[in-house]
Scaffold this active site. Sequence first.
Site, PDB file in Angstrom:
ATOM      1  N   ARG A  44       3.184 -20.424  10.080  1.00 48.94           N
ATOM      2  CA  ARG A  44       3.725 -20.072   8.769  1.00 48.94           C
ATOM      3  C   ARG A  44       3.335 -18.662   8.355  1.00 48.94           C
ATOM      4  O   ARG A  44       4.142 -17.931   7.766  1.00 48.94           O
ATOM      5  CB  ARG A  44       3.256 -21.094   7.729  1.00 48.94           C
ATOM      6  CG  ARG A  44       3.763 -20.851   6.319  1.00 48.94           C
ATOM      7  CD  ARG A  44       5.232 -20.489   6.236  1.00 48.94           C
ATOM      8  NE  ARG A  44       6.119 -21.409   6.927  1.00 48.94           N
ATOM      9  CZ  ARG A  44       7.388 -21.158   7.212  1.00 48.94           C
ATOM     10  NH1 ARG A  44       7.927 -19.985   6.890  1.00 48.94           N
ATOM     11  NH2 ARG A  44       8.129 -22.047   7.842  1.00 48.94           N
ATOM     12  N   LYS A  61       2.155  10.355 -14.505  1.00 48.77           N
ATOM     13  CA  LYS A  61       3.443   9.892 -14.988  1.00 48.77           C
ATOM     14  C   LYS A  61       3.520  10.056 -16.504  1.00 48.77           C
ATOM     15  O   LYS A  61       2.600  10.565 -17.134  1.00 48.77           O
ATOM     16  CB  LYS A  61       3.664   8.443 -14.544  1.00 48.77           C
ATOM     17  CG  LYS A  61       3.577   8.285 -13.013  1.00 48.77           C
ATOM     18  CD  LYS A  61       4.074   6.952 -12.548  1.00 48.77           C
ATOM     19  CE  LYS A  61       5.573   6.888 -12.561  1.00 48.77           C
ATOM     20  NZ  LYS A  61       6.104   5.628 -11.990  1.00 48.77           N
ATOM     21  N   GLU A 113       5.183  13.846 -13.052  1.00 50.79           N
ATOM     22  CA  GLU A 113       6.521  13.387 -13.416  1.00 50.79           C
ATOM     23  C   GLU A 113       7.096  14.231 -14.540  1.00 50.79           C
ATOM     24  O   GLU A 113       6.394  14.601 -15.481  1.00 50.79           O
ATOM     25  CB  GLU A 113       6.457  11.926 -13.855  1.00 50.79           C
ATOM     26  CG  GLU A 113       7.791  11.355 -14.297  1.00 50.79           C
ATOM     27  CD  GLU A 113       7.677   9.916 -14.758  1.00 50.79           C
ATOM     28  OE1 GLU A 113       7.421   9.047 -13.901  1.00 50.79           O
ATOM     29  OE2 GLU A 113       7.815   9.653 -15.974  1.00 50.79           O
ATOM     30  N   ASP A 166      12.428  12.455 -12.609  1.00 53.01           N
ATOM     31  CA  ASP A 166      12.632  11.043 -12.900  1.00 53.01           C
ATOM     32  C   ASP A 166      13.831  10.786 -13.805  1.00 53.01           C
ATOM     33  O   ASP A 166      13.932  11.336 -14.907  1.00 53.01           O
ATOM     34  CB  ASP A 166      11.371  10.463 -13.553  1.00 53.01           C
ATOM     35  CG  ASP A 166      11.419   8.955 -13.665  1.00 53.01           C
ATOM     36  OD1 ASP A 166      11.680   8.303 -12.644  1.00 53.01           O
ATOM     37  OD2 ASP A 166      11.189   8.435 -14.772  1.00 53.01           O
ATOM     38  N   LYS A 181       5.451  -0.638  -5.758  1.00 51.87           N
ATOM     39  CA  LYS A 181       6.099  -1.875  -6.225  1.00 51.87           C
ATOM     40  C   LYS A 181       6.192  -2.856  -5.064  1.00 51.87           C
ATOM     41  O   LYS A 181       7.266  -3.153  -4.538  1.00 51.87           O
ATOM     42  CB  LYS A 181       7.466  -1.556  -6.812  1.00 51.87           C
ATOM     43  CG  LYS A 181       7.382  -0.674  -8.058  1.00 51.87           C
ATOM     44  CD  LYS A 181       8.754  -0.264  -8.565  1.00 51.87           C
ATOM     45  CE  LYS A 181       8.629   0.673  -9.758  1.00 51.87           C
ATOM     46  NZ  LYS A 181       9.932   1.155 -10.253  1.00 51.87           N
TER      47      LYS A 181
END
Length: 285
Positions: free
Chosen positions: A102, A169, A202, A224, A137
């Site tokens: 698995r 950011k 950013e 961005d 992410k």
Amino acid sequence: MISDSQFRNELQLIIENAIREDVGPGDYSSLACIPASATGKAKLLVKQDGIIAGVAFAQMIFHYVDPSLAIDVFIEDGQPVKYGDVVFHVSGSSQSILKSERVVLNSMQRMSAIATKTQSYAKLLEGTSTKVLDTRKTTPGFRAAEKWAVTIGGGENHRFALYDMIMLKDNHNDFAGGITNAITKTKAYLKENSLDLKIIVEARTLDEIREILQNEGVHRILIDNFNFEDTRKAVELIGDKCQTESSGNINENTIRDYAACGVDYISSGALTHSVYNMDLSLKAI
């Protein structure tokens, strides 16, 4: 990115935790009905077209569970596969194969889906100088394997985590009292702590790009959520002063147009957070 040794350590931690989570004190289903002395063979069967990834990782998992397991690989990482292909055979202790099954499948299904999506993005960029990047992410606890899959698919890795690169950011800049304050404080912090980390900043507007360019020591500007026209203007403003990266809801339909704006990189969280696992199975033979 982190060093190769750090990366391999992260992979080992993934394997250790996955086996701990899945096996616990024992695989009682196998222990109950399969003798410890029993041996067998299984094949990794492809049930969906795509790019295979995780073959080398599967070998690491099998050998962690049982170093005596033998793996015969027929299709290497990064190769296209189609329904019915057999990627490898694994042979040895039947209990060990079942104990590994698995974790191997979960890992390879996820990694293959990521590699497949990444390659589709990379192909859309062919003929340009733009490279596709992943992001943070990722699935918690599985980041190293997912970032490995991105490279297998032809993409490049962004920073691994919060500690191997500085990325200022919008929230950092706002909390720090503005872009210039954030950059100034960051450079002072790096110097005081003898840290050699690249700085990415950013920008949300062309004016913010102009402000960033007034500061030295910035490695890359993250452009961005800009439209195509403003992205082209941003690239012209930046010139060769530092690297450029576009991000923000860029998909298969727009990635080529953003590359045509002249950016060095396009980062996409979709490579890792918006994929469906490739259908693979491990079958006794």
